[in-house]
Enzyme design. Structure first.
Site, mmCIF file in Angstrom:
data_model
loop_
_atom_site.group_PDB
_atom_site.id
_atom_site.type_symbol
_atom_site.label_atom_id
_atom_site.label_comp_id
_atom_site.label_asym_id
_atom_site.label_seq_id
_atom_site.Cartn_x
_atom_site.Cartn_y
_atom_site.Cartn_z
ATOM 1 N N LYS A 87 -14.191 -0.944 12.499
ATOM 2 C CA LYS A 87 -12.654 -1.351 12.488
ATOM 3 C C LYS A 87 -12.922 -2.425 14.403
ATOM 4 C CE LYS A 87 -7.898 -0.434 12.524
ATOM 5 N NZ LYS A 87 -6.673 0.229 12.231
HETATM 6 C C1 E4P Z 1 -4.107 -0.534 10.757
HETATM 7 O O1 E4P Z 1 -5.144 0.053 10.693
HETATM 8 C C2 E4P Z 1 -2.754 -0.816 11.873
HETATM 9 O O2 E4P Z 1 -3.399 0.900 12.519
HETATM 10 C C3 E4P Z 1 -1.481 0.194 11.467
HETATM 11 O O3 E4P Z 1 -1.425 0.223 10.422
HETATM 12 C C4 E4P Z 1 -0.650 -0.309 13.087
HETATM 13 O O4 E4P Z 1 0.752 0.629 13.052
HETATM 14 P P1 E4P Z 1 1.988 -0.027 13.652
HETATM 15 O O5 E4P Z 1 1.954 -0.878 13.941
HETATM 16 O O6 E4P Z 1 2.722 0.872 12.787
HETATM 17 O O7 E4P Z 1 1.313 1.320 15.110
#
Ligand code: E4P
Length: 218
Positions: A87
């Site tokens: 990522k």
């Molecule tokens: C996904 O890859 C992200 O890490 C995540 O969905 C972020 O979500 P949040 O805005 O609830 O922290």
């Protein structure tokens, strides 16, 4: 549409797996910290535990913000297991790193995407997944789901193969809307998936069926 769970909690991952809903896992440094997983070695070990638990893709996020650092981390992360996806944030060195990963056969998930323009860059860099953050866009009084629709349209017109991973999903309504908008994947906490089960008419109907059964069989 695939269901990924957005957590570093082994308990939540196991529960989703038992429900038969688990297609993959996404994590981020905040989710790791929430589970008390700190220090590089512990973090890498935790990714290994998660990757062994699920058959699908597991996104593991780099911490570096420079090209060389991201590449070094990407190489280390993909050594953990075959289902690790690296990522990488949507910044300039991130785009360079994703292009490098694509050329070198390393799958990537482009994270922190908030516009159609960024989604085009992610696709051009050959990202496996692009992660638009729906809930965080909604928090700024814009409609996050409009972004999913826009990206789906752009990718269809242009023939981009990057999969749209709707992230920052916070409710069962978000999941339904993301499905309609053309997301390939949604990622959210287990609670959002469990919320999809709920309907008062289901509860009322089941109570009636069981009451009628008991009347006829007492
Ligand atoms: C996904 O890859 C992200 O890490 C995540 O969905 C972020 O979500 P949040 O805005 O609830 O922290």
């Amino acid at each position: 549409m695939k269901f990924f769970i957005d957590t570093a909690s082994i308990d939540q991952i196991k529960e989703a797996k038992e429900l038969g809903l688990l297609d993959g896992v996404t994590t981020n440094p905040s989710l790791m910290a929430k589970e008390g997983i700190t220090g590089k070695d512990n973090i890498l070990k935790h990714y290994a535990t998660i990757a062994a638990l699920v058959e699908g893709d597991v996104s593991a996020e780099v911490i570096s913000t420079d090209f060389a650092g991201m590449i070094a981390e990407a190489k280390e992360l993909v050594e953990i297991a075959d289902n690790i996806i690296v990522k990488i944030p949507m910044i300039m060195d991130g785009v360079k790193a994703m292009s490098w990963c694509t050329e070198n056969g390393i799958p990537t998930n482009c994270t922190l995407v908030f516009s159609g323009a960024q989604a085009i860059l992610a696709a051009k860099a050959g990202a496996t997944y692009v992660s638009p953050f729906i809930g965080r866009i909604d928090d700024t009084n814009w409609d996050g789901m409009e972004l999913i629709k826009q990206i789906a349209e752009i990718y269809a017109i242009q023939g981009f193969e990057t999969q749209i991973l709707a992230a920052s999903i916070r409710s069962s309504k978000h999941i339904v809307d993301a499905a309609l908008a053309g997301a390939d994947v949604v990622t959210c906490p287990l609670s959002s998936y469990l919320g999809m089960l709920k309907h008062p008419l289901t509860d009322i109907g089941l109570a009636q069926f069981l009451a009628d059964y008991r009347k006829g069989n007492s």
